[in-house]
Write a protein that holds these residues in place. Structure first.
Motif, PDB file in Angstrom:
ATOM      1  N   LYS A 146      20.632   7.844  23.718  1.00  0.00           N
ATOM      2  CA  LYS A 146      21.994   7.441  24.121  1.00  0.00           C
ATOM      3  C   LYS A 146      22.720   6.719  22.973  1.00  0.00           C
ATOM      4  O   LYS A 146      23.835   7.080  22.615  1.00  0.00           O
ATOM      5  N   SER A 189      21.902   6.591  19.784  1.00  0.00           N
ATOM      6  CA  SER A 189      22.039   7.463  18.610  1.00  0.00           C
ATOM      7  C   SER A 189      23.210   8.406  18.782  1.00  0.00           C
ATOM      8  O   SER A 189      23.972   8.658  17.839  1.00  0.00           O
ATOM      9  N   ASP A 242      16.908  19.319  17.422  1.00  0.00           N
ATOM     10  CA  ASP A 242      16.387  19.571  16.071  1.00  0.00           C
ATOM     11  C   ASP A 242      14.862  19.565  16.045  1.00  0.00           C
ATOM     12  O   ASP A 242      14.243  20.072  15.106  1.00  0.00           O
TER      13      ASP A 242
HETATM   14  P1  GTP Z   1      17.292   2.965  24.926  1.00  0.00           P
HETATM   15  O1  GTP Z   1      18.560   2.290  24.603  1.00  0.00           O
HETATM   16  O2  GTP Z   1      16.071   2.190  24.534  1.00  0.00           O
HETATM   17  O3  GTP Z   1      17.204   3.447  26.342  1.00  0.00           O
HETATM   18  O4  GTP Z   1      17.173   4.302  24.006  1.00  0.00           O
HETATM   19  P2  GTP Z   1      18.316   5.311  23.671  1.00  0.00           P
HETATM   20  O5  GTP Z   1      18.436   6.322  24.733  1.00  0.00           O
HETATM   21  O6  GTP Z   1      19.529   4.606  23.260  1.00  0.00           O
HETATM   22  O7  GTP Z   1      17.665   6.057  22.428  1.00  0.00           O
HETATM   23  P3  GTP Z   1      17.914   5.789  20.898  1.00  0.00           P
HETATM   24  O8  GTP Z   1      19.235   6.277  20.479  1.00  0.00           O
HETATM   25  O9  GTP Z   1      17.543   4.400  20.577  1.00  0.00           O
HETATM   26  O10 GTP Z   1      16.853   6.802  20.279  1.00  0.00           O
HETATM   27  C1  GTP Z   1      15.470   6.694  20.555  1.00  0.00           C
HETATM   28  C2  GTP Z   1      14.704   7.335  19.421  1.00  0.00           C
HETATM   29  O11 GTP Z   1      14.994   8.726  19.355  1.00  0.00           O
HETATM   30  C3  GTP Z   1      15.058   6.787  18.054  1.00  0.00           C
HETATM   31  O12 GTP Z   1      13.890   6.700  17.290  1.00  0.00           O
HETATM   32  C4  GTP Z   1      15.991   7.821  17.478  1.00  0.00           C
HETATM   33  O13 GTP Z   1      15.942   7.888  16.082  1.00  0.00           O
HETATM   34  C5  GTP Z   1      15.449   9.101  18.087  1.00  0.00           C
HETATM   35  N1  GTP Z   1      16.488  10.125  18.251  1.00  0.00           N
HETATM   36  C6  GTP Z   1      17.670   9.982  18.888  1.00  0.00           C
HETATM   37  N2  GTP Z   1      18.357  11.138  18.846  1.00  0.00           N
HETATM   38  C7  GTP Z   1      17.606  12.020  18.154  1.00  0.00           C
HETATM   39  C8  GTP Z   1      17.788  13.383  17.779  1.00  0.00           C
HETATM   40  O14 GTP Z   1      18.768  14.040  18.057  1.00  0.00           O
HETATM   41  N3  GTP Z   1      16.755  13.964  17.092  1.00  0.00           N
HETATM   42  C9  GTP Z   1      15.629  13.291  16.765  1.00  0.00           C
HETATM   43  N4  GTP Z   1      14.695  13.955  16.092  1.00  0.00           N
HETATM   44  N5  GTP Z   1      15.448  12.009  17.092  1.00  0.00           N
HETATM   45  C10 GTP Z   1      16.405  11.383  17.779  1.00  0.00           C
END
Ligand code: GTP
Ligand code: MG
Length: 370
Positions: free
Chosen positions: A92, A94, A190
Motif C-alpha cells: 500500500k 509503496s 514484477d
Molecule cells: P503495511 O503498511 O505494513 O501494511 O505494508 P504495506 O502494504 O504498506 O506494504 P509496503 O509498501 O510497506 O511494502 C511491503 C514490502 O513489499 C516492502 O519490502 C516493499 O519493498 C515490497 N514491495 C511493495 N511493492 C512491491 C512491488 O511492486 N514489487 C516488489 N518486488 N516488492 C514490492
C-alpha cells in the motif's frame, strides 16, 4: 435534560460566577460555583442578566454548519478521493509513494517535501486524483463512523505472489459497508512467482468479479517497484470516477473532514483537511469538531502556501485554537462568535460524556472491589 455548571454559565455570559450565584440566591437557590443547574434555571439567570439565551443542540450546530443544498447546476466535476487498502505488506505504502512520484506536477513545484495524510496527483491528461493515506482499516472505519464519508473509491491492493489474505477480506468488507466501489490493484507483478490469475479467481469467493471474469470490477496489474501499470491504475480510477459522476459546488463556504491533526512546535495546532465542498480561504473562520479557528495559512501537499483550496483538495490548515481529531467534520462559519459557540457546545458535550464514563468507571471499580 441539559445542565450547565454555574462557572460555565458565568463564562458563557462573560459575567462573574459570584454574580450568578447571587442571582440564583435571589431566586431562592443556593448554589456553588461547581454545581450544575438545569437549563430552565439557567435560562432564567440569563434573562436576569439581560442576555439573550439560545439553547444549542447538535442539530442546531449541524444546521449552522451545513449551508443550503446545492442545486445540480452548481455542481462541478472534482477529483475523485481514493483510499488504498489491503493486507499487511502487500505494498500500500509503496504504491502510494510510486503514484506520488509519477505526479506530473511534482517537477513543477520542486518535488515532494514532507509526509502528509492526503495528497493529490496530476496525471498527464491534466486530471487529478486525491489519495488518502489512512493508516489501517480502523482509521477508515473510524472516520466513517464519525461521519467523514469522504472516500469515493477504494483501491484494494493484493500482492500477486501472496493472494487474498485475512486483511484483504477485511478491506473488502469495509469497502462494501461504505458503499465504495473497489478497484483491484494486483501488485508486485514484477516478481517471478506473481500469479495475477490466482488473485482474480480467489476474489470470486468474496463476490468481487473483475472484468476478466466477466464482472464489472476494474482490476489492474501493477508493480510499485518498477512502476508498471500505474498509468493504467490511474486511468481506471478516473473511469470509475466518471461513472460515479463525482461533483461538488466550489462556490460556497467550505466543508470537509480532518484527515490528521497534531500539535507542532512553533506552528501550533496543525490539521490536514480534505475539502469536500466549497472553497476554503485564508482568513475564513471555521469549526473542526470541538475546536475552532481562523485560517492563518494554508499549505498544499508539497508544503507550498496557497490562498485557497477547492473541493477534493487536501490542505494543511494553520490557525486552530486547539487540536481536533482525525475524522472530525470541518466547516466554515459566518462569525467568530458562532464558531466559539459551536466549539464550546461540543466541548461541553465531550466533557459531559467523559464525566459520565468516569462516573461509570468508578462504580465499576467500586463493585469490583467488593
Ligand atoms: P503495511 O503498511 O505494513 O501494511 O505494508 P504495506 O502494504 O504498506 O506494504 P509496503 O509498501 O510497506 O511494502 C511491503 C514490502 O513489499 C516492502 O519490502 C516493499 O519493498 C515490497 N514491495 C511493495 N511493492 C512491491 C512491488 O511492486 N514489487 C516488489 N518486488 N516488492 C514490492
Ligand atoms: Mg504501509
Amino acid at each position: 435534560p441539559d445542565a450547565i455548571t454555574v462557572q460555565e454559565l458565568a463564562n458563557r455570559m462573560a459575567e462573574r460566577a459570584g454574580d450568578v450565584i447571587k442571582s440564583l440566591m435571589k431566586m431562592g437557590m443556593m448554589a456553588t460555583i461547581t454545581q450544575s443547574i438545569d437549563s430552565d434555571t439557567a435560562e432564567l439567570v440569563v434573562a436576569e442578566f439581560g442576555h439573550k439565551s439560545k439553547r444549542v443542540s447538535e442539530s442546531d450546530v449541524e444546521l449552522q454548519l451545513q449551508g443550503k443544498e446545492d442545486s445540480p447546476e452548481d455542481l462541478k466535476p472534482r477529483a475523485p478521493v481514493v483510499t488504498v487498502m489491503g493486507h499487511v505488506d502487500h505494498g500500500k505504502t509503496s504504491l502510494l509513494d510510486a503514484l506520488r512520484r509519477s505526479d506530473v506536477a511534482a517537477g513543477e513545484a520542486g518535488g515532494i517535501t514532507q509526509h502528509i495524510g492526503a495528497y493529490q496527483v496530476k496525471v498527464p491528461s491534466g486530471a487529478r486524483i486525491t489519495f488518502l493515506d489512512t493508516p489501517g482499516h480502523e482509521a477508515f472505519t473510524e472516520m466513517r463512523a464519525r461521519g467523514a464519508n469522504v472516500t469515493d473509491i477504494v483501491v484494494l491492493v493484493v500482492a500477486a505472489d501472496d493472494g487474498i489474505m485475512a486483511q484483504t477480506v477485511e478491506a473488502i468488507r469495509h469497502a462494501k459497508a461504505a458503499g465504495c466501489p473497489i478497484i483491484v490493484a494486483i501488485n508486485k507483478c514484477d516478481l517471478p512467482d506473481a500469479d495475477p490469475n490466482r488473485v482474480r479467481t480467489e476474489l470470486l469467493q468474496h463476490e468481487i468479479v473483475v472484468e476478466e471474469m466477466s464482472g464489472d470490477v476494474l482490476s489492474v496489474e501493477v508493480s510499485a517497484k518498477t512502476q508498471q501499470g500505474l498509468d493504467k491504475l490511474e486511468e481506471a480510477i478516473l473511469l470509475q470516477a466518471e461513472l460515479l459522476e463525482v461533483k461538488a459546488n466550489p462556490d460556497r463556504r467550505a466543508e470537509g473532514a480532518v484527515v490528521e491533526a497534531k500539535m507542532e512546535k512553533g506552528r501550533g495546532s496543525v490539521a490536514t483537511v480534505l475539502v469536500t465542498k466549497g472553497t476554503l480561504n485564508v482568513g475564513d473562520i471555521f469549526v473542526a469538531g470541538a475546536e475552532w479557528g481562523r485560517v492563518r495559512a494554508l499549505l498544499d501537499d508539497r508544503g507550498q502556501r496557497v490562498k485557497s483550496a477547492g473541493p477534493s483538495t487536501p490542505v494543511e490548515v494553520l490557525g486552530l485554537q486547539g487540536t481536533p481529531v482525525a475524522g472530525d467534520e470541518f466547516g466554515v462559519v459566518e462569525s467568530e462568535s458562532q464558531a466559539r459557540e459551536i466549539a464550546e457546545y461540543r466541548q461541553r458535550v465531550l466533557r459531559e460524556k467523559s464525566a459520565v464514563a468516569g462516573a461509570r468507571g468508578s462504580v465499576e471499580q467500586m463493585l469490583s472491589a467488593i
